[in-house]
Write a protein that holds these residues in place. Structure first.
Motif, mmCIF file in Angstrom:
data_model
loop_
_atom_site.group_PDB
_atom_site.id
_atom_site.type_symbol
_atom_site.label_atom_id
_atom_site.label_comp_id
_atom_site.label_asym_id
_atom_site.label_seq_id
_atom_site.Cartn_x
_atom_site.Cartn_y
_atom_site.Cartn_z
ATOM 1 N N VAL A 2 0.675 -1.174 -0.052
ATOM 2 C CA VAL A 2 0.103 -0.014 0.068
ATOM 3 C C VAL A 2 0.746 1.276 0.127
ATOM 4 O O VAL A 2 1.775 1.329 0.573
ATOM 5 N N ALA A 23 -3.696 9.542 2.793
ATOM 6 C CA ALA A 23 -4.531 8.853 1.423
ATOM 7 C C ALA A 23 -3.674 7.406 1.122
ATOM 8 O O ALA A 23 -2.457 7.553 1.153
ATOM 9 N N SER A 25 -3.195 4.047 -1.364
ATOM 10 C CA SER A 25 -3.713 3.426 -2.375
ATOM 11 C C SER A 25 -2.934 2.021 -2.616
ATOM 12 O O SER A 25 -2.122 2.102 -1.965
ATOM 13 N N GLY A 26 -3.270 1.190 -3.485
ATOM 14 C CA GLY A 26 -2.642 0.352 -3.774
ATOM 15 C C GLY A 26 -3.130 -1.146 -3.318
ATOM 16 O O GLY A 26 -3.018 -2.195 -3.949
ATOM 17 N N THR A 28 -6.517 -2.773 -0.499
ATOM 18 C CA THR A 28 -7.697 -2.619 0.112
ATOM 19 C C THR A 28 -7.620 -2.012 1.349
ATOM 20 O O THR A 28 -6.649 -2.564 2.246
ATOM 21 N N PHE A 29 -7.941 -0.624 1.724
ATOM 22 C CA PHE A 29 -7.532 0.027 2.770
ATOM 23 C C PHE A 29 -7.976 -0.762 4.158
ATOM 24 O O PHE A 29 -7.345 -0.516 5.038
ATOM 25 N N ASN A 77 -10.691 5.681 1.399
ATOM 26 C CA ASN A 77 -9.358 5.225 1.717
ATOM 27 C C ASN A 77 -8.387 6.244 2.678
ATOM 28 O O ASN A 77 -7.210 6.235 2.031
ATOM 29 N N THR A 78 -8.936 6.672 3.415
ATOM 30 C CA THR A 78 -8.293 7.800 4.054
ATOM 31 C C THR A 78 -8.337 7.731 5.808
ATOM 32 O O THR A 78 -9.489 7.411 5.973
#
Length: 124
Positions: A2, A23, A25-26, A28-29, A77-78
């Motif tokens: 991530v 934030a 990404s990459g 699943t949060f 996703n934060t």
């Protein structure tokens, strides 16, 4: 893996507030426990706050309890760190971190991924 990007740091007067954002990404949060750490010049990186994968559990360092609040928004996703009643001793680079562990972690070595950090400076 991530990727994490912090934002929201800056200069604020003692007693003021800031909200940091991280934030992700990459991947699943919701697969990660998320934490905030900070590091001042010449000091070791220290734990600030952590939030569970579901957002249902949080834990704070004694130095920030009652002043800081960690939260997460899965849809964005934060993860956030709301910082109120800031003190000069809060001055540091703040880092967002992610852990694959399903339980709360408070040591930097227990985290797998890190952001680049954002500077928070509190003036008196």
């Amino acid at each position: 893996q991530v990727q994490l990007v912090e934002s929201g740091g800056g200069l604020v007067q003692a007693g003021g507030s800031l909200r940091l954002s991280c934030a992700a990404s990459g991947r699943t949060f919701t697969s990660y426990t998320m934490g905030w750490f900070r590091q001042a010049p010449g000091k070791e990186r220290e734990f600030v706050a952590v939030i569970s994968r579901s957002g249902g559990g949080t834990y704070y360092a004694d130095s920030v309890k009652g002043r800081f609040t960690i939260s997460r928004d899965s849809a964005k996703n934060t993860v956030y760190l709301q910082m109120n009643s800031l003190k000069p001793e809060d001055t540091a680079v703040y880092y967002c971190a992610a852990s694959v562990s399903i339980i709360i972690k408070t040591h930097p070595s227990e985290y797998d991924y890190w952001g680049q950090g954002t500077q928070v400076t509190v003036s008196s």
